[in-house]
Design a protein around this motif. Structure first.
Motif, mmCIF file in Angstrom:
data_model
loop_
_atom_site.group_PDB
_atom_site.id
_atom_site.type_symbol
_atom_site.label_atom_id
_atom_site.label_comp_id
_atom_site.label_asym_id
_atom_site.label_seq_id
_atom_site.Cartn_x
_atom_site.Cartn_y
_atom_site.Cartn_z
ATOM 1 N N SER A 87 1.043 0.056 -4.291
ATOM 2 C CA SER A 87 0.662 1.203 -5.126
ATOM 3 C C SER A 87 -0.391 0.838 -6.168
ATOM 4 N N LYS A 88 -0.632 -0.448 -6.360
ATOM 5 C CA LYS A 88 -1.649 -0.866 -7.324
ATOM 6 C C LYS A 88 -3.066 -0.601 -6.821
ATOM 7 N N GLN A 89 -3.183 -0.106 -5.593
ATOM 8 C CA GLN A 89 -4.492 0.288 -5.077
ATOM 9 C C GLN A 89 -5.026 1.522 -5.802
ATOM 10 N N TYR A 90 -4.157 2.207 -6.558
ATOM 11 C CA TYR A 90 -4.568 3.408 -7.291
ATOM 12 C C TYR A 90 -4.872 3.056 -8.744
ATOM 13 N N GLY A 96 2.895 5.186 2.228
ATOM 14 C CA GLY A 96 2.687 6.453 1.534
ATOM 15 C C GLY A 96 3.584 6.500 0.316
ATOM 16 N N TYR A 97 3.584 7.630 -0.375
ATOM 17 C CA TYR A 97 4.368 7.675 -1.605
ATOM 18 C C TYR A 97 5.865 7.728 -1.333
ATOM 19 N N TYR A 98 6.273 8.065 -0.115
ATOM 20 C CA TYR A 98 7.704 8.059 0.196
ATOM 21 C C TYR A 98 8.293 6.650 0.151
ATOM 22 N N ASN A 99 7.479 5.625 0.427
ATOM 23 C CA ASN A 99 8.007 4.256 0.428
ATOM 24 C C ASN A 99 7.186 3.318 -0.449
ATOM 25 N N GLY A 138 5.389 -1.059 -0.077
ATOM 26 C CA GLY A 138 6.025 -2.105 -0.875
ATOM 27 C C GLY A 138 5.185 -3.321 -1.156
ATOM 28 N N GLY A 139 3.866 -3.208 -1.083
ATOM 29 C CA GLY A 139 3.009 -4.349 -1.388
ATOM 30 C C GLY A 139 2.918 -4.613 -2.879
ATOM 31 N N GLY A 140 2.094 -5.563 -3.238
ATOM 32 C CA GLY A 140 1.886 -5.890 -4.640
ATOM 33 C C GLY A 140 3.080 -6.507 -5.322
ATOM 34 N N GLY A 141 4.033 -7.029 -4.520
ATOM 35 C CA GLY A 141 5.226 -7.637 -5.092
ATOM 36 C C GLY A 141 6.242 -6.643 -5.600
ATOM 37 N N GLU A 142 6.009 -5.330 -5.372
ATOM 38 C CA GLU A 142 6.918 -4.307 -5.905
ATOM 39 C C GLU A 142 8.074 -4.009 -4.962
#
Length: 615
Positions: A39-42, A567-570, A574-578
């Motif tokens: 999600s850090k791509q945003y 997508g925002y559902y998952n 789950g990248g970026g260590g999140e």
């Protein structure tokens, strides 16, 4: 016409499919879209990008003097979450209530989103709250955005919420003042509001999300987010008629719920439309029917709650044997088809949970293949049709319906640009967008890229600082997981309450969640005021017990979520260590209605068990 008792059975889905091959195809399509940063791509909407969030194209911000006051309750957010929280406070006899809202009016997502073609994308009779109380009936199964926006305003009028509302105001910080035993609310208008209680009700769909594409600031043309639609630039209104686009080349980034609805209108009015797609949506038939007045005459008190429960059973619970499907659309199809298979067994009662899930999975694959074949029969160019086909499980992304979206790609002035191999648009230049080494020159870029739903909690709340007792940061406190009692209040943050997806039961209908939470929060606040308490917060033991209850009863969907396309559902895979983080928070496993029963029983005792009251 929409009827009360729709008679619908299983749908006709393909049986000539190879599930093993499709499972492999799904995994391949997922893998090529995964990005290591998750999600850090945003980009965060601050500094150079703050205007995409804080700018209001609909209501001029009128100057006013700062407000300094003491008040019983401040509700942050004027969408359904805030409106329903405030409405239930009024019902509970709490009159000193003030809503603070960034927009120029009530409505939340229905205030901000005014793009052409905007409609509710699940059934209006279930989704829109308080229909019976306000004696309102939507004009069609999937109501237009302006109709829902007006209903939000009517809720505000009905409960007298306009009297104290503060609009066009952004809350910057919340801090607990131990001496005053109040929350100090600071804003971008230099207000100093001292609230006995605070309800955070900003909702998941209020803060626009922008893809972090290199060069965004270099673009010399026009750009805006779809939730801040610029009709001064496009002309027209939500019905279309964007006459100012006749000589314009338009790029729209994203093919989710917003894009599905506005793309047909843009295609009609623009000189050329480029649709940049990373992951296609599943798009079923909408068949939006007007509300039948004869059906309305048959309704009896309590009909909406009954319909909401029926919809929930056929979607979230998987199926509802012995009940008619009152909604009968693409949301409930999987439940109906699964139920038909189960009832055809010699001994349905002997079915194990694993066998049930196996049947449901098979029906899932069949439905998705039906949708892919619909695309192939609608879109004339085979290559374009193939790019539009969704290869993932139903409910990996939000299911959608539209009768005009797919035929739009048969127009000569529409180009679909697949960015899946590049995992997104590569770069933005002064003149346009680059994908696969090719530059697409455009006059305007529209970001239909959704909202901050599973990013860091500090970004989702859009409040710079929330500090409880002793300066404790809520963002730090929840960093490794929610810590709440009933999902609505946390120790160390006295007199503060939350709506939304934390540790609560989840309904298939988001407005039903807000009603349940609003009623419960209003009860606690009213009781505290009636008992002369100045402070109320959970005990450490009660909070620990609730967290344990949530985790002991959790339904493990991690394997399904991890198999889904990003997508925002998952949380974007789950990248970026999140890791995988559900957009539904940490749901109460036994379900929404069991959660509602639990809360009702808790309130019925009158003991406020698990809460400490002082003052």
């Amino acid at each position: 016409m929409t009827t009360a008792e729709n008679t619908c059975g299983p749908t006709d889905t393909p049986s000539d499919i190879d599930i093993s091959a499709l499972r492999e195809k799904y995994a391949q399509e997922r893998a090529k879209r995964l990005r290591p940063e998750g999600s850090k791509q945003y980009v965060e909407l601050a500094d150079d990008f703050a205007g995409y969030y804080e700018t209001d194209p609909y209501t001029p911000v009128a100057p006013r003097d700062p407000i300094a006051e003491d008040i019983d309750v401040v509700v942050l957010g004027g969408g359904f979450g805030g409106l329903l929280s405030a409405a239930y406070l009024k019902k509970a006899g709490v009159e000193d209530v003030r809503i603070i809202e960034l927009g120029g009016d009530f409505g939340g997502v229905w205030y901000w989103n005014r793009y052409p073609g905007i409609q509710c994308d699940n059934e209006s009779y279930c989704y829109i709250p308080l229909l019976e109380e306000l004696d309102f009936m939507p004009s069609k199964k999937f109501a237009d955005g302006p109709e829902i926006y007006q209903h939000c305003r009517n809720i505000g009028k009905h409960f007298g919420l306009y009297d104290n509302a503060i609009f066009s105001t952004q809350v910057r910080g919340l801090s607990w003042d131990e001496g005053l035993e109040r929350w100090r609310v600071s804003t971008n208008r230099d207000d100093d509001i001292r609230a006995r209680f605070v309800v955070l009700a900003s909702g998941p769909f209020h803060r626009p999300k922008l893809p972090g594409i290199p060069g965004m600031k270099d673009f010399k043309g026009h750009s805006f987010h779809s939730s801040r639609w610029d009709y001064d630039y496009t002309g027209g209104d939500f019905t279309g008629g964007m006459d100012k686009l006749a000589d314009k080349r338009i790029a729209i980034i994203g093919t989710g719920a917003t894009s599905i609805q506005c793309v047909p209108f843009l295609a009609r009015d623009a000189q050329h439309l480029y649709v940049f797609q990373r992951t296609p949506s599943s798009v079923d038939v909408r068949d939006n029917a007007p509300t039948d007045p004869e059906w309305v005459k048959t309704l009896t008190p309590g009909w909406q709650k009954e319909r909401q429960r029926n919809f929930h059973a056929w979607t979230f619970e998987g199926m509802a044997l012995g009940q008619p499907d009152l909604v009968c659309d693409f949301w409930t199809e999987l439940g109906r088809n699964t139920a038909a298979r189960v009832m055809a067994l010699d001994d349905p009662a002997s079915l194990t949970p694993e066998q049930f899930m196996g049947i449901r999975e098979e029906e899932d694959y069949k439905i998705m293949e039906r949708l892919r074949r619909r695309i192939a029969s609608t879109v004339s160019d085979p290559d374009t049709a193939e790019i539009l086909k969704p290869y993932y499980r139903f409910l990996c992304k939000r299911p959608l319906s539209n009768d005009e979206y797919l035929p739009t790609f048969n127009r000569p002035n529409v180009t679909l640009v697949d960015v899946s191999d590049c995992k997104g648009v590569e770069r933005i230049t002064e003149k346009g967008l680059i994908v696969g080494g090719r530059e697409y020159e455009v006059d305007c870029i529209i970001y239909a890229s959704g909202f901050e739903i599973t990013t860091e909690i500090s970004r989702r709340y859009s409040i710079e600082s929330i500090q409880g007792r002793g300066g404790l940061s809520l963002y730090d406190y929840w960093h490794d997981g929610y810590k709440t009692l009933h999902g609505m209040t946390s120790r160390g943050f006295p007199n503060q309450f939350f709506t939304g997806f934390t540790q609560v039961g989840i309904s298939a209908n988001i407005a039903a969640n807000y009603e349940l939470q609003g009623e419960h929060i209003a009860y606690i606040i009213a009781e505290a005021l009636d008992r002369g308490a100045t402070v109320v917060e959970p005990t450490a033991q009660a909070q620990e017990q609730w967290c344990a209850t949530i985790r002991e009863n959790a339904v493990d969907n991690s394997a399904f979520d991890a198999s889904c396309t990003p997508g925002y559902y998952n949380n974007e895979g789950g990248g970026g260590g999140e890791g995988i983080r559900s957009h539904l928070g940490e749901p109460y496993g036994p379900g929404f209605y069991a959660f509602g029963d639990l809360l009702a029983e808790w309130r019925a005792t009158g003991s406020l068990e698990g809460l400490e009251l002082h003052g």
